[in-house]
Design a protein around this motif. Structure first.
Motif, PDB file in Angstrom:
ATOM      1  N   GLU A 141     -55.962 -37.431 -82.538  1.00 13.08           N
ATOM      2  CA  GLU A 141     -56.444 -36.599 -83.642  1.00 13.08           C
ATOM      3  C   GLU A 141     -56.158 -35.121 -83.395  1.00 13.08           C
ATOM      4  OE1 GLU A 141     -60.530 -37.474 -84.356  1.00 13.08           O
ATOM      5  OE2 GLU A 141     -60.127 -39.518 -85.050  1.00 13.08           O
ATOM      6  N   LEU A 142     -56.252 -34.732 -82.127  1.00 14.25           N
ATOM      7  CA  LEU A 142     -55.980 -33.340 -81.769  1.00 14.25           C
ATOM      8  C   LEU A 142     -54.550 -33.149 -81.300  1.00 14.25           C
ATOM      9  CD1 LEU A 142     -59.294 -32.590 -79.823  1.00 14.25           C
ATOM     10  CD2 LEU A 142     -58.721 -31.933 -82.170  1.00 14.25           C
ATOM     11  N   ASN A 143     -53.866 -34.285 -81.063  1.00 12.28           N
ATOM     12  CA  ASN A 143     -52.483 -34.267 -80.584  1.00 12.28           C
ATOM     13  C   ASN A 143     -52.345 -33.444 -79.304  1.00 12.28           C
ATOM     14  OD1 ASN A 143     -49.768 -34.964 -80.619  1.00 12.28           O
ATOM     15  ND2 ASN A 143     -49.195 -33.131 -81.766  1.00 12.28           N
ATOM     16  N   HIS A 146     -55.140 -35.304 -72.686  1.00  8.26           N
ATOM     17  CA  HIS A 146     -56.577 -35.203 -72.452  1.00  8.26           C
ATOM     18  C   HIS A 146     -56.920 -36.099 -71.270  1.00  8.26           C
ATOM     19  CE1 HIS A 146     -60.792 -34.803 -73.264  1.00  8.26           C
ATOM     20  NE2 HIS A 146     -60.962 -35.987 -73.826  1.00  8.26           N
ATOM     21  N   TYR A 165     -65.093 -35.024 -75.602  1.00  5.22           N
ATOM     22  CA  TYR A 165     -64.803 -34.858 -77.025  1.00  5.22           C
ATOM     23  C   TYR A 165     -65.776 -35.683 -77.862  1.00  5.22           C
ATOM     24  CZ  TYR A 165     -60.229 -32.616 -76.155  1.00  5.22           C
ATOM     25  OH  TYR A 165     -59.230 -31.764 -75.785  1.00  5.22           O
TER      26      TYR A 165
END
Length: 224
Positions: A141-143, A146, A165
């Motif tokens: 979603e944040l590309n 992580h 997150y």
């Protein structure tokens, strides 16, 4: 800044007094928050950081005999109260892996810092190293790349994900927003299979992870 105090009352204070008087000195000799670390938190970061260290000591004491699921929940919830900031803002470096002491001291950090602190806290309360992995993922979603902490009840099981997150402790099968890449701890390295289990094991002698190695050496030096 103290961690939530809503639950602090008479019962908590009594338990804390008993804990400090009877347990804290011999306990946690190899802890992420032993007396050496508490003194360092006080000296380097001040009273609030020292209190955070005491709060974490108390939590680790309280959960020592709980189920592993409850241990995961409490440790995940505690550290997810910390503020997320980038390494550039926090450390003026592109990629810095903070020790648990540094993370507790500043009460802020990026994804690796959450994972490292949760990993060592859970190891301290008896969760087996073989069940805990630092897992690199792609957060779709944040590309962004992580890191999360994953808990495998068995090597073949779908892991639970401890993430800063999404604060909820969920199985990886319910985290479609995360695409796993690889998982590791101090002894093992796996190319992750997102469908089930840890995936393909890779000999650690063939894997270089300088940040992790450097962090472990820093923790060993700090314990001397």
């Amino acid at each position: 800044m103290a961690i939530s105090k809503k639950h602090i009352g008479t019962r908590y204070c009594v338990w804390r007094m008993l804990f400090l008087l009877v347990v804290s000195i011999p306990l946690l000799a190899d802890s992420i928050v032993n007396q050496h670390h508490l003194d360092a938190l006080q000296r380097r970061y001040g009273d609030a950081a020292y209190q955070r260290g005491l709060d974490l000591q108390m939590i680790l004491f309280e959960i020592a005999d709980l189920s592993e699921r409850e241990k995961l929940e409490r440790v995940n919830n505690y550290f997810n109260q910390f503020e997320y900031v980038s390494d550039v803002e926090n450390w003026q470096q592109r990629d810095y892996w903070a020790t648990p002491e540094e993370f507790i001291g500043r009460m802020r950090g990026d994804c690796e810092d959450y994972v490292i602190a949760k990993y060592f806290a859970l190891r301290e309360v008896g969760v087996a190293e073989s069940k805990l992995f630092l897992t690199y993922v792609q957060a779709t979603e944040l590309n962004v790349a992580h890191m999360v902490l994953t808990y495998f009840e068995s090597p073949e099981s779908i892991p639970l994900v401890l993430d800063n997150y999404n604060p909820h402790l969920l199985p990886a099968s319910e985290r479609a927003d995360l695409v796993p890449v690889y998982s590791f701890n101090a002894r093992s390295f796996f190319l992750t299979d997102s469908s089930a289990g840890l995936g393909t094991k890779v000999p650690t002698s063939k894997v270089k992870n300088s940040k992790w190695t450097q962090l472990l050496e820093t923790l060993q030096d700090g314990a001397k």
